[in-house]
Design a protein around this motif. Structure first.
Motif, PDB file in Angstrom:
ATOM      1  N   TYR A  28      -1.295   1.308 -12.493  1.00  0.00           N
ATOM      2  CA  TYR A  28      -1.414   0.892 -11.098  1.00  0.00           C
ATOM      3  C   TYR A  28      -2.761   0.194 -10.978  1.00  0.00           C
ATOM      4  O   TYR A  28      -3.804   0.833 -11.110  1.00  0.00           O
TER       5      TYR A  28
ATOM      6  N   ALA B  46       2.070   8.823  -6.502  1.00  0.00           N
ATOM      7  CA  ALA B  46       2.115  10.272  -6.287  1.00  0.00           C
ATOM      8  C   ALA B  46       3.226  10.936  -7.083  1.00  0.00           C
ATOM      9  O   ALA B  46       3.098  12.093  -7.496  1.00  0.00           O
ATOM     10  N   LYS B  47       4.311  10.204  -7.342  1.00  0.00           N
ATOM     11  CA  LYS B  47       5.466  10.767  -8.057  1.00  0.00           C
ATOM     12  C   LYS B  47       5.424  10.526  -9.565  1.00  0.00           C
ATOM     13  O   LYS B  47       6.246  11.054 -10.290  1.00  0.00           O
ATOM     14  N   ASP B  48       4.508   9.698 -10.019  1.00  0.00           N
ATOM     15  CA  ASP B  48       4.477   9.248 -11.415  1.00  0.00           C
ATOM     16  C   ASP B  48       3.536  10.127 -12.244  1.00  0.00           C
ATOM     17  O   ASP B  48       2.321  10.043 -12.116  1.00  0.00           O
TER      18      ASP B  48
ATOM     19  N   GLN C  51       0.830  -1.204   0.000  1.00  0.00           N
ATOM     20  CA  GLN C  51       0.000   0.000   0.000  1.00  0.00           C
ATOM     21  C   GLN C  51       0.865   1.255   0.000  1.00  0.00           C
ATOM     22  O   GLN C  51       0.632   2.176  -0.769  1.00  0.00           O
ATOM     23  N   GLU C  52       1.877   1.289   0.874  1.00  0.00           N
ATOM     24  CA  GLU C  52       2.739   2.469   0.990  1.00  0.00           C
ATOM     25  C   GLU C  52       3.531   2.704  -0.285  1.00  0.00           C
ATOM     26  O   GLU C  52       3.623   3.836  -0.766  1.00  0.00           O
ATOM     27  N   GLU C  53       4.142   1.644  -0.816  1.00  0.00           N
ATOM     28  CA  GLU C  53       4.928   1.767  -2.046  1.00  0.00           C
ATOM     29  C   GLU C  53       4.066   2.248  -3.203  1.00  0.00           C
ATOM     30  O   GLU C  53       4.468   3.112  -3.983  1.00  0.00           O
ATOM     31  N   TRP C  54       2.865   1.684  -3.303  1.00  0.00           N
ATOM     32  CA  TRP C  54       1.933   2.017  -4.393  1.00  0.00           C
ATOM     33  C   TRP C  54       1.562   3.490  -4.338  1.00  0.00           C
ATOM     34  O   TRP C  54       1.662   4.201  -5.322  1.00  0.00           O
ATOM     35  N   ALA C  55       1.151   3.949  -3.156  1.00  0.00           N
ATOM     36  CA  ALA C  55       0.719   5.344  -2.988  1.00  0.00           C
ATOM     37  C   ALA C  55       1.880   6.302  -3.235  1.00  0.00           C
ATOM     38  O   ALA C  55       1.719   7.329  -3.902  1.00  0.00           O
ATOM     39  N   GLU C  56       3.061   5.960  -2.712  1.00  0.00           N
ATOM     40  CA  GLU C  56       4.250   6.807  -2.883  1.00  0.00           C
ATOM     41  C   GLU C  56       4.642   6.918  -4.348  1.00  0.00           C
ATOM     42  O   GLU C  56       4.866   8.006  -4.872  1.00  0.00           O
ATOM     43  N   GLN C  57       4.737   5.781  -4.997  1.00  0.00           N
ATOM     44  CA  GLN C  57       5.153   5.741  -6.402  1.00  0.00           C
ATOM     45  C   GLN C  57       4.116   6.428  -7.288  1.00  0.00           C
ATOM     46  O   GLN C  57       4.463   7.185  -8.191  1.00  0.00           O
TER      47      GLN C  57
ATOM     48  N   GLY D  91      -5.965   4.889   1.729  1.00  0.00           N
ATOM     49  CA  GLY D  91      -6.149   6.216   1.148  1.00  0.00           C
ATOM     50  C   GLY D  91      -7.606   6.561   0.878  1.00  0.00           C
ATOM     51  O   GLY D  91      -8.527   5.906   1.383  1.00  0.00           O
TER      52      GLY D  91
END
Length: 105
Positions: free
Chosen positions: A63, A14-16, A6-12, A99
């Motif tokens: 995603y 947001a930057k993509d 979940q954390e990796e998905w949301a972080e990535q 989220g």
């Protein structure tokens, strides 16, 4: 395909700047809400699902999520076979999503 927490998905995500969120659940399931800005393509539509995937831009990052992470994993494997380069599966699916959720009218 890459499985993301979940954390990796949301972080990535947001930057993509090239990201597309895909919800591969059924119509009944999306009635409970979706991750904001997601595109709905029901994996259970078989060939129609594949046809809809073929219309997507293979140069974007996808995603993908479902209810628990299983169907989205299948969808990611199908997308890999169709030539998509950047496909990410949400581990645990929307069941574990921390989220925002938007209601579908």
């Amino acid at each position: 395909m890459e499985d993301l927490t979940q954390e990796e998905w949301a972080e990535q995500l947001a930057k993509d700047n090239n990201a597309v969120v895909l919800d591969v659940r059924t119509d009944d399931e999306i009635a409970d809400g979706m991750i904001p800005n997601a595109i709905h393509l029901d994996i259970y539509k078989g060939q129609d699902f594949i046809n809809e995937l073929e219309e997507l831009d293979k140069g974007k990052s996808y995603y993908v999520y479902c209810r628990s992470g299983n169907r989205s994993g299948q969808a990611c494997r199908i997308m890999d076979e169709l030539g998509f380069d950047n496909v990410f599966n949400l581990e645990g699916g929307i069941l574990e999503w921390q989220g925002d959720i938007v209601d579908i009218d």
